[in-house]
Design an enzyme around this catalytic site. Structure first.
Site, PDB file in Angstrom:
ATOM      1  N   TYR A 161       0.833  -1.218   0.000  1.00  0.00           N
ATOM      2  CA  TYR A 161       0.000   0.000   0.000  1.00  0.00           C
ATOM      3  C   TYR A 161       0.865   1.264   0.000  1.00  0.00           C
ATOM      4  CZ  TYR A 161      -4.382  -2.410  -0.012  1.00  0.00           C
ATOM      5  OH  TYR A 161      -5.444  -3.169  -0.427  1.00  0.00           O
ATOM      6  N   VAL A 183      -9.637   3.857  -5.216  1.00  0.00           N
ATOM      7  CA  VAL A 183      -9.294   4.307  -3.869  1.00  0.00           C
ATOM      8  C   VAL A 183      -8.281   5.451  -3.942  1.00  0.00           C
ATOM      9  CG1 VAL A 183      -9.753   2.019  -2.846  1.00  0.00           C
ATOM     10  CG2 VAL A 183      -7.449   2.539  -3.667  1.00  0.00           C
ATOM     11  N   ASP A 184      -8.014   5.938  -5.173  1.00  0.00           N
ATOM     12  CA  ASP A 184      -6.863   6.830  -5.393  1.00  0.00           C
ATOM     13  C   ASP A 184      -7.131   8.324  -5.184  1.00  0.00           C
ATOM     14  OD1 ASP A 184      -8.252   7.617  -7.730  1.00  0.00           O
ATOM     15  OD2 ASP A 184      -7.065   6.307  -9.028  1.00  0.00           O
ATOM     16  N   HIS A 197     -15.165   1.356  -2.589  1.00  0.00           N
ATOM     17  CA  HIS A 197     -14.118   0.457  -2.071  1.00  0.00           C
ATOM     18  C   HIS A 197     -13.151   1.174  -1.132  1.00  0.00           C
ATOM     19  CE1 HIS A 197     -14.725  -2.589  -5.618  1.00  0.00           C
ATOM     20  NE2 HIS A 197     -15.623  -2.740  -4.656  1.00  0.00           N
ATOM     21  N   CYS A 223     -10.237   0.626  18.043  1.00  0.00           N
ATOM     22  CA  CYS A 223     -11.077   1.730  18.545  1.00  0.00           C
ATOM     23  C   CYS A 223     -11.901   2.384  17.431  1.00  0.00           C
ATOM     24  CB  CYS A 223     -10.217   2.769  19.258  1.00  0.00           C
ATOM     25  SG  CYS A 223      -9.175   3.733  18.166  1.00  0.00           S
ATOM     26  N   CYS A 273      -2.078   3.397  15.736  1.00  0.00           N
ATOM     27  CA  CYS A 273      -3.124   4.270  16.289  1.00  0.00           C
ATOM     28  C   CYS A 273      -2.689   4.803  17.665  1.00  0.00           C
ATOM     29  CB  CYS A 273      -4.400   3.436  16.435  1.00  0.00           C
ATOM     30  SG  CYS A 273      -5.810   4.348  17.050  1.00  0.00           S
ATOM     31  N   GLY A 284     -13.883   2.390 -17.594  1.00  0.00           N
ATOM     32  CA  GLY A 284     -12.627   1.774 -17.169  1.00  0.00           C
ATOM     33  C   GLY A 284     -12.727   0.758 -16.049  1.00  0.00           C
ATOM     34  N   ASN A 324     -14.195   1.838 -22.523  1.00  0.00           N
ATOM     35  CA  ASN A 324     -13.141   0.897 -22.143  1.00  0.00           C
ATOM     36  C   ASN A 324     -12.247   0.645 -23.354  1.00  0.00           C
ATOM     37  OD1 ASN A 324     -11.716  -1.543 -21.097  1.00  0.00           O
ATOM     38  ND2 ASN A 324     -13.327  -1.517 -19.551  1.00  0.00           N
TER      39      ASN A 324
HETATM   40  C1  BJW Z   1      -9.113   1.295 -19.591  1.00  0.00           C
HETATM   41  C2  BJW Z   1      -7.929   1.974 -19.806  1.00  0.00           C
HETATM   42  C3  BJW Z   1      -8.049   3.261 -20.314  1.00  0.00           C
HETATM   43  C4  BJW Z   1      -7.382   0.096 -18.998  1.00  0.00           C
HETATM   44  N1  BJW Z   1      -9.271   3.760 -20.578  1.00  0.00           N
HETATM   45  N2  BJW Z   1     -10.304   1.803 -19.865  1.00  0.00           N
HETATM   46  C5  BJW Z   1     -20.734 -12.854  -6.638  1.00  0.00           C
HETATM   47  C6  BJW Z   1     -20.184 -13.732  -7.553  1.00  0.00           C
HETATM   48  C7  BJW Z   1     -18.844 -14.117  -7.456  1.00  0.00           C
HETATM   49  C8  BJW Z   1     -18.035 -13.620  -6.437  1.00  0.00           C
HETATM   50  C9  BJW Z   1     -18.587 -12.746  -5.539  1.00  0.00           C
HETATM   51  C10 BJW Z   1     -19.905 -12.378  -5.641  1.00  0.00           C
HETATM   52  N3  BJW Z   1     -20.167 -11.501  -4.643  1.00  0.00           N
HETATM   53  C11 BJW Z   1     -19.037 -11.296  -3.922  1.00  0.00           C
HETATM   54  C12 BJW Z   1     -18.054 -12.054  -4.442  1.00  0.00           C
HETATM   55  C13 BJW Z   1     -16.658 -12.122  -3.948  1.00  0.00           C
HETATM   56  C14 BJW Z   1     -15.807 -10.943  -4.378  1.00  0.00           C
HETATM   57  C15 BJW Z   1     -15.726 -10.884  -5.909  1.00  0.00           C
HETATM   58  O1  BJW Z   1     -16.343 -10.095  -6.577  1.00  0.00           O
HETATM   59  N4  BJW Z   1     -14.928 -11.751  -6.481  1.00  0.00           N
HETATM   60  C16 BJW Z   1     -14.764 -11.788  -7.927  1.00  0.00           C
HETATM   61  C17 BJW Z   1     -13.380 -11.251  -8.299  1.00  0.00           C
HETATM   62  C18 BJW Z   1     -15.001 -13.171  -8.419  1.00  0.00           C
HETATM   63  N5  BJW Z   1     -16.333  -9.682  -3.862  1.00  0.00           N
HETATM   64  C19 BJW Z   1     -16.070  -9.282  -2.635  1.00  0.00           C
HETATM   65  O2  BJW Z   1     -15.444  -9.980  -1.864  1.00  0.00           O
HETATM   66  C20 BJW Z   1     -16.655  -7.946  -2.208  1.00  0.00           C
HETATM   67  N6  BJW Z   1     -17.352  -8.144  -0.986  1.00  0.00           N
HETATM   68  C21 BJW Z   1     -18.598  -8.645  -0.916  1.00  0.00           C
HETATM   69  O3  BJW Z   1     -19.280  -8.810  -1.900  1.00  0.00           O
HETATM   70  O4  BJW Z   1     -19.009  -8.950   0.358  1.00  0.00           O
HETATM   71  C22 BJW Z   1     -20.083  -9.885   0.493  1.00  0.00           C
HETATM   72  C23 BJW Z   1     -19.609 -11.277   0.060  1.00  0.00           C
HETATM   73  C24 BJW Z   1     -18.339 -11.695   0.362  1.00  0.00           C
HETATM   74  C25 BJW Z   1     -17.896 -12.964  -0.069  1.00  0.00           C
HETATM   75  C26 BJW Z   1     -18.735 -13.785  -0.824  1.00  0.00           C
HETATM   76  C27 BJW Z   1     -20.028 -13.329  -1.134  1.00  0.00           C
HETATM   77  C28 BJW Z   1     -20.462 -12.066  -0.687  1.00  0.00           C
HETATM   78  C29 BJW Z   1     -15.538  -6.954  -1.939  1.00  0.00           C
HETATM   79  C30 BJW Z   1     -14.794  -6.594  -3.170  1.00  0.00           C
HETATM   80  C31 BJW Z   1     -13.643  -5.674  -2.804  1.00  0.00           C
HETATM   81  C32 BJW Z   1     -12.756  -5.351  -3.991  1.00  0.00           C
HETATM   82  N7  BJW Z   1     -11.561  -4.746  -3.525  1.00  0.00           N
HETATM   83  C33 BJW Z   1     -10.568  -4.317  -4.501  1.00  0.00           C
HETATM   84  C34 BJW Z   1      -9.310  -3.834  -3.731  1.00  0.00           C
HETATM   85  C35 BJW Z   1      -9.584  -2.470  -3.099  1.00  0.00           C
HETATM   86  C36 BJW Z   1      -8.447  -2.015  -2.268  1.00  0.00           C
HETATM   87  C37 BJW Z   1      -7.211  -1.726  -3.054  1.00  0.00           C
HETATM   88  O5  BJW Z   1      -7.233  -0.911  -3.995  1.00  0.00           O
HETATM   89  O6  BJW Z   1      -6.192  -2.301  -2.720  1.00  0.00           O
HETATM   90  O7  BJW Z   1     -11.089  -3.262  -5.322  1.00  0.00           O
HETATM   91  S1  BJW Z   1     -10.169  -5.591  -5.677  1.00  0.00           S
HETATM   92  C38 BJW Z   1      -9.955  -4.502  -7.033  1.00  0.00           C
HETATM   93  O8  BJW Z   1     -10.923  -4.796  -8.060  1.00  0.00           O
HETATM   94  C39 BJW Z   1     -10.280  -3.096  -6.496  1.00  0.00           C
HETATM   95  C40 BJW Z   1     -11.081  -2.517  -7.626  1.00  0.00           C
HETATM   96  O9  BJW Z   1     -11.885  -1.456  -7.166  1.00  0.00           O
HETATM   97  C41 BJW Z   1     -11.859  -3.702  -8.123  1.00  0.00           C
HETATM   98  C42 BJW Z   1     -12.370  -3.558  -9.535  1.00  0.00           C
HETATM   99  O10 BJW Z   1     -11.310  -3.483 -10.445  1.00  0.00           O
HETATM  100  P1  BJW Z   1     -11.390  -2.483 -11.692  1.00  0.00           P
HETATM  101  O11 BJW Z   1     -11.396  -1.095 -11.230  1.00  0.00           O
HETATM  102  O12 BJW Z   1     -12.492  -2.915 -12.577  1.00  0.00           O
HETATM  103  O13 BJW Z   1      -9.956  -2.722 -12.358  1.00  0.00           O
HETATM  104  P2  BJW Z   1      -9.500  -3.873 -13.377  1.00  0.00           P
HETATM  105  O14 BJW Z   1      -8.033  -3.877 -13.377  1.00  0.00           O
HETATM  106  O15 BJW Z   1     -10.170  -5.158 -13.109  1.00  0.00           O
HETATM  107  O16 BJW Z   1     -10.040  -3.365 -14.783  1.00  0.00           O
HETATM  108  C43 BJW Z   1      -9.522  -2.228 -15.414  1.00  0.00           C
HETATM  109  C44 BJW Z   1     -10.344  -1.967 -16.666  1.00  0.00           C
HETATM  110  O17 BJW Z   1      -9.897  -0.754 -17.255  1.00  0.00           O
HETATM  111  C45 BJW Z   1     -10.169  -3.079 -17.731  1.00  0.00           C
HETATM  112  O18 BJW Z   1     -11.451  -3.417 -18.243  1.00  0.00           O
HETATM  113  C46 BJW Z   1      -9.327  -2.403 -18.814  1.00  0.00           C
HETATM  114  O19 BJW Z   1      -9.638  -2.878 -20.114  1.00  0.00           O
HETATM  115  C47 BJW Z   1      -9.735  -0.955 -18.636  1.00  0.00           C
HETATM  116  N8  BJW Z   1      -8.747   0.034 -19.069  1.00  0.00           N
HETATM  117  N9  BJW Z   1      -6.867   1.150 -19.426  1.00  0.00           N
HETATM  118  C48 BJW Z   1     -10.369   2.976 -20.331  1.00  0.00           C
HETATM  119  N10 BJW Z   1      -6.938   4.008 -20.570  1.00  0.00           N
END
Ligand code: BJW
Length: 254
Positions: free
Chosen positions: A79, A115-116, A131, A142, A158, A198, A224
């Site tokens: 981080y 988160v940026d 997120h 706490c 903390c 994105g 995208n």
């Molecule tokens: C461009 C470009 C340019 C490039 N112009 N475009 C239902 C089904 C299956 C699984 C689950 C479900 N419900 C919950 C889950 C489990 C899990 C999940 O979703 N897993 C899947 C991966 C399978 N979800 C969770 O655990 C969530 N919690 C939850 O639902 O609680 C209840 C629960 C728990 C467990 C089971 C069931 C229910 C929490 C999710 C938290 C995500 N956290 C992160 C990290 C945040 C902290 C950190 O930053 O360190 O969030 S993971 C990461 O992915 C981050 C992002 O916000 C998130 C999404 O990613 P994003 O932004 O889409 O990025 P990329 O890299 O994936 O995509 C980039 C895109 O940009 C691409 O398409 C490129 O093509 C494009 N691109 N350049 C335009 N110039």
């Protein structure tokens, strides 16, 4: 797809929005849902894909509560490294284009998975950070929340003596209930057009939003560089870098 075909899709999306604006005037409600791709143009890596953050790291070893319990120093190193990168970058034309749309009274909310803080730094005020925020820390003992102004050289502690954690949502953790309720209300009741910018659309529950939008007869426009699961429900997918396509789209509709 050729550049000319891409231009045609952008023009078609613009003319549909113009028709909607003529019909609804200032009551047209646009909402943006953003992911890490919108910050790629600022030089911040996305998560997935060939240059993504997780190419060299295993997400499950870093972005889970188990990982933090197992090795908080490693997680904090990751981080701190990302905070350092983010602090050296600035918002890009896509972030500023959304601010322009907001200033015109057309953009209701920006729902961001990022988160940026770049939307905030660009000037977006109606912001839902689903997120969390990489600059905020929270104490698991706490509950105290604090903001970081620089990358920590070691895990921050903390006042109560406990090691702080980044206030972000890790896999397996639930999103803030208030924010989720707000997001749901925004999509169901305050949105005519959803701009999905994105995001790979694979992380739930946020990945469901474009589908919820379609079920509510909302126009979905995706920006995208590649196809995603959202492409199948989007009314228009505008392929290209959002730092180029989004400003062009927004200039044309305001
Ligand atoms: C461009 C470009 C340019 C490039 N112009 N475009 C239902 C089904 C299956 C699984 C689950 C479900 N419900 C919950 C889950 C489990 C899990 C999940 O979703 N897993 C899947 C991966 C399978 N979800 C969770 O655990 C969530 N919690 C939850 O639902 O609680 C209840 C629960 C728990 C467990 C089971 C069931 C229910 C929490 C999710 C938290 C995500 N956290 C992160 C990290 C945040 C902290 C950190 O930053 O360190 O969030 S993971 C990461 O992915 C981050 C992002 O916000 C998130 C999404 O990613 P994003 O932004 O889409 O990025 P990329 O890299 O994936 O995509 C980039 C895109 O940009 C691409 O398409 C490129 O093509 C494009 N691109 N350049 C335009 N110039």
């Amino acid at each position: 797809m050729s550049k000319m075909e891409e231009e045609k899709i952008l023009d078609a999306a613009v003319s549909l929005i113009k028709k909607l604006t003529e019909k609804k005037g200032e009551t047209l409600k646009i909402v943006a849902l953003t992911g890490s791709g919108i910050s790629k143009g600022s030089g911040i890596p996305t998560f997935r894909g060939k240059d993504g953050l997780w190419k060299n790291y295993n997400a499950m070893e870093l972005a889970t509560p188990q990982a933090f319990r197992r090795d908080p120093i490693l997680v904090w190193e990751w981080y701190a490294w990302r905070i350092g990168i983010i602090l050296s970058k600035d918002p890009n034309p896509a972030h500023y284009a959304l601010v322009k749309l907001q200033e015109k009274g057309l953009l209701e909310w920006v729902i961001t998975q990022n988160v940026d803080s770049l939307h905030f730094r660009a000037g977006s005020t109606n912001l839902l950070e689903v997120h969390g925020n990489i600059f905020r820390t929270k104490c698991m003992s706490c509950g105290q929340k604090t903001m970081l102004i620089e990358a920590p050289s070691k895990p921050p502690i903390c006042d109560c003596g406990t090691m702080l954690r980044p206030d972000v949502v890790w896999f397996g953790e639930t999103l803030d209930r208030e924010i989720l309720l707000k997001v749901d209300d925004v999509i169901r009741n305050n949105c005519d057009v959803l701009l999905v910018i994105g995001t790979s659309g694979v992380v739930y529950p946020i990945a469901d939003l474009p589908f919820l939008a379609k079920m509510n007869n909302i126009l979905v426009i995706e920006f995208n560089i590649d196809e995603t699961p959202i492409t199948q429900v989007a009314d228009f997918s505008i392929f290209g870098k959002s730092e180029e396509t989004l400003p062009k789209f927004i200039e044309n509709i305001i």
